[in-house]
Design a protein around this motif. Structure first.
Motif, PDB file in Angstrom:
ATOM      1  N   LEU A 181       0.815  -1.209   0.000  1.00 14.81           N
ATOM      2  CA  LEU A 181       0.000   0.000   0.000  1.00 14.81           C
ATOM      3  C   LEU A 181       0.852   1.264   0.000  1.00 14.81           C
ATOM      4  CD1 LEU A 181      -2.782  -1.069   2.507  1.00 14.81           C
ATOM      5  CD2 LEU A 181      -3.087  -0.588   0.072  1.00 14.81           C
ATOM      6  N   GLY A 182       1.951   1.247   0.725  1.00 16.72           N
ATOM      7  CA  GLY A 182       2.787   2.433   0.849  1.00 16.72           C
ATOM      8  C   GLY A 182       3.938   2.493  -0.131  1.00 16.72           C
ATOM      9  N   ARG A 183       3.924   1.631  -1.116  1.00 16.69           N
ATOM     10  CA  ARG A 183       5.075   1.477  -2.017  1.00 16.69           C
ATOM     11  C   ARG A 183       5.468   2.755  -2.738  1.00 16.69           C
ATOM     12  NH1 ARG A 183       0.586  -0.318  -4.207  1.00 16.69           N
ATOM     13  NH2 ARG A 183       0.094   0.116  -6.397  1.00 16.69           N
ATOM     14  N   GLU A 184       4.517   3.604  -3.065  1.00 12.62           N
ATOM     15  CA  GLU A 184       4.848   4.806  -3.823  1.00 12.62           C
ATOM     16  C   GLU A 184       5.285   5.976  -2.950  1.00 12.62           C
ATOM     17  OE1 GLU A 184       1.868   5.791  -6.688  1.00 12.62           O
ATOM     18  OE2 GLU A 184       1.900   3.794  -7.563  1.00 12.62           O
TER      19      GLU A 184
ATOM     20  N   ASN B  30       8.764   6.362   1.671  1.00 14.47           N
ATOM     21  CA  ASN B  30      10.079   6.853   2.085  1.00 14.47           C
ATOM     22  C   ASN B  30      10.118   7.220   3.567  1.00 14.47           C
ATOM     23  OD1 ASN B  30      10.907   6.568  -0.549  1.00 14.47           O
ATOM     24  ND2 ASN B  30      10.441   8.698  -1.072  1.00 14.47           N
ATOM     25  N   GLY B  31      10.622   6.311   4.368  1.00 17.90           N
ATOM     26  CA  GLY B  31      10.758   6.549   5.801  1.00 17.90           C
ATOM     27  C   GLY B  31       9.476   6.466   6.596  1.00 17.90           C
ATOM     28  N   ARG B  32       8.378   6.090   5.979  1.00 16.49           N
ATOM     29  CA  ARG B  32       7.099   5.989   6.699  1.00 16.49           C
ATOM     30  C   ARG B  32       7.064   4.713   7.521  1.00 16.49           C
ATOM     31  NH1 ARG B  32       4.245  10.804   6.414  1.00 16.49           N
ATOM     32  NH2 ARG B  32       4.647  11.683   4.377  1.00 16.49           N
ATOM     33  N   THR B  33       6.511   4.822   8.707  1.00 15.39           N
ATOM     34  CA  THR B  33       6.341   3.632   9.544  1.00 15.39           C
ATOM     35  C   THR B  33       5.100   2.874   9.077  1.00 15.39           C
ATOM     36  OG1 THR B  33       4.919   4.726  11.164  1.00 15.39           O
ATOM     37  CG2 THR B  33       7.315   4.860  11.534  1.00 15.39           C
ATOM     38  N   PHE B  34       4.996   1.625   9.513  1.00 17.44           N
ATOM     39  CA  PHE B  34       3.801   0.845   9.175  1.00 17.44           C
ATOM     40  C   PHE B  34       2.547   1.516   9.734  1.00 17.44           C
ATOM     41  CE2 PHE B  34       6.753  -2.919   8.740  1.00 17.44           C
ATOM     42  CZ  PHE B  34       6.618  -2.995   7.364  1.00 17.44           C
ATOM     43  N   MET B  35       2.638   2.109  10.915  1.00 14.96           N
ATOM     44  CA  MET B  35       1.477   2.777  11.500  1.00 14.96           C
ATOM     45  C   MET B  35       1.078   3.999  10.668  1.00 14.96           C
ATOM     46  SD  MET B  35      -0.902   2.575  13.714  1.00 14.96           S
ATOM     47  CE  MET B  35      -0.423   1.554  15.087  1.00 14.96           C
TER      48      MET B  35
ATOM     49  N   LEU C  31      -5.093  -9.856   6.514  1.00 14.71           N
ATOM     50  CA  LEU C  31      -5.259  -9.167   5.237  1.00 14.71           C
ATOM     51  C   LEU C  31      -3.896  -9.029   4.583  1.00 14.71           C
ATOM     52  CD1 LEU C  31      -7.662  -6.305   6.383  1.00 14.71           C
ATOM     53  CD2 LEU C  31      -8.256  -8.530   5.443  1.00 14.71           C
ATOM     54  N   GLY C  32      -3.696  -9.759   3.510  1.00 19.27           N
ATOM     55  CA  GLY C  32      -2.453  -9.694   2.762  1.00 19.27           C
ATOM     56  C   GLY C  32      -2.558  -8.704   1.618  1.00 19.27           C
ATOM     57  N   ALA C  33      -1.463  -8.524   0.896  1.00 21.03           N
ATOM     58  CA  ALA C  33      -1.393  -7.554  -0.198  1.00 21.03           C
ATOM     59  C   ALA C  33      -2.435  -7.813  -1.282  1.00 21.03           C
ATOM     60  CB  ALA C  33       0.009  -7.545  -0.791  1.00 21.03           C
ATOM     61  N   ALA C  34      -2.780  -9.067  -1.526  1.00 19.61           N
ATOM     62  CA  ALA C  34      -3.721  -9.401  -2.603  1.00 19.61           C
ATOM     63  C   ALA C  34      -5.079  -8.723  -2.424  1.00 19.61           C
ATOM     64  CB  ALA C  34      -3.902 -10.914  -2.691  1.00 19.61           C
TER      65      ALA C  34
ATOM     66  N   ASP D 157      -6.281  -3.290  -6.188  1.00 16.70           N
ATOM     67  CA  ASP D 157      -6.941  -2.196  -6.899  1.00 16.70           C
ATOM     68  C   ASP D 157      -7.134  -0.925  -6.076  1.00 16.70           C
ATOM     69  OD1 ASP D 157      -7.214  -3.739  -9.197  1.00 16.70           O
ATOM     70  OD2 ASP D 157      -9.060  -4.636  -8.477  1.00 16.70           O
ATOM     71  N   VAL D 158      -6.426  -0.795  -4.970  1.00 12.44           N
ATOM     72  CA  VAL D 158      -6.585   0.370  -4.110  1.00 12.44           C
ATOM     73  C   VAL D 158      -5.752   1.528  -4.651  1.00 12.44           C
ATOM     74  CG1 VAL D 158      -6.148   1.293  -1.793  1.00 12.44           C
ATOM     75  CG2 VAL D 158      -7.095  -1.009  -2.070  1.00 12.44           C
ATOM     76  N   SER D 159      -6.384   2.701  -4.813  1.00 13.46           N
ATOM     77  CA  SER D 159      -5.651   3.870  -5.289  1.00 13.46           C
ATOM     78  C   SER D 159      -4.856   4.484  -4.146  1.00 13.46           C
ATOM     79  CB  SER D 159      -6.626   4.894  -5.876  1.00 13.46           C
ATOM     80  OG  SER D 159      -7.552   5.294  -4.894  1.00 13.46           O
ATOM     81  N   MET D 160      -3.804   5.173  -4.511  1.00 11.77           N
ATOM     82  CA  MET D 160      -2.879   5.743  -3.546  1.00 11.77           C
ATOM     83  C   MET D 160      -3.345   7.124  -3.092  1.00 11.77           C
ATOM     84  SD  MET D 160      -0.527   3.475  -3.362  1.00 11.77           S
ATOM     85  CE  MET D 160      -1.438   2.053  -3.913  1.00 11.77           C
ATOM     86  N   PRO D 161      -3.539   7.336  -1.776  1.00  7.91           N
ATOM     87  CA  PRO D 161      -3.886   8.687  -1.291  1.00  7.91           C
ATOM     88  C   PRO D 161      -2.604   9.518  -1.195  1.00  7.91           C
ATOM     89  CG  PRO D 161      -3.730   7.220   0.559  1.00  7.91           C
ATOM     90  CD  PRO D 161      -3.528   6.378  -0.692  1.00  7.91           C
ATOM     91  N   ALA D 162      -2.758  10.808  -1.158  1.00  5.09           N
ATOM     92  CA  ALA D 162      -1.601  11.678  -0.950  1.00  5.09           C
ATOM     93  C   ALA D 162      -1.181  11.580   0.506  1.00  5.09           C
ATOM     94  CB  ALA D 162      -1.974  13.110  -1.283  1.00  5.09           C
ATOM     95  N   MET D 163       0.094  11.355   0.737  1.00  9.44           N
ATOM     96  CA  MET D 163       0.623  11.291   2.101  1.00  9.44           C
ATOM     97  C   MET D 163       1.437  12.537   2.326  1.00  9.44           C
ATOM     98  SD  MET D 163       1.720   7.277   2.412  1.00  9.44           S
ATOM     99  CE  MET D 163       1.925   7.253   4.181  1.00  9.44           C
TER     100      MET D 163
END
Length: 100
Positions: free
Chosen positions: A46-49, A52-57, A86-89, A93-99
């Motif tokens: 989910l956080g792949r894009e 950068n330095g983001r924690t799982f939380m 809940l795995g990656a699968a 199809d989840v779109s990336m929100p702006a972080m």
């Protein structure tokens, strides 16, 4: 069914905690409360894009609505695993929100 009745039937309890497996949280669908874990693999996906330095939380927080929606739908559909992993699968199809 009135909106407030519908909300009572599908409710999420948000008290996420970091575990060795990922982020643990609970959801309630109808009268069923279920422990869930969104895996580290799913969070990395989910956080792949913007990870950068983001924690799982932090990633969990950015995608919390989507994660809890997937978990709630699975519980409502009768998925009986506990905890529900809940795995990656589940998030292909989840779109990336702006972080920020």
């Amino acid at each position: 069914m009135k909106s407030n009745e519908r909300e009572a039937m599908v409710r999420t309890a948000t008290n996420p905690q970091v575990t060795e497996q990922g982020i643990h949280f609970t959801v309630t669908a109808g009268f069923i409360e279920r422990d869930c874990i969104v895996s580290k693999n799913a969070l990395a996906y989910l956080g792949r894009e913007q990870a950068n330095g983001r924690t799982f939380m932090e990633i969990y927080s950015a995608f919390e609505d989507k994660i809890q929606s997937v978990a709630t739908r699975l519980v409502a559909a009768g998925e009986s695993a506990s905890p529900l992993i809940l795995g990656a699968a589940y998030f292909i199809d989840v779109s990336m929100p702006a972080m920020s």
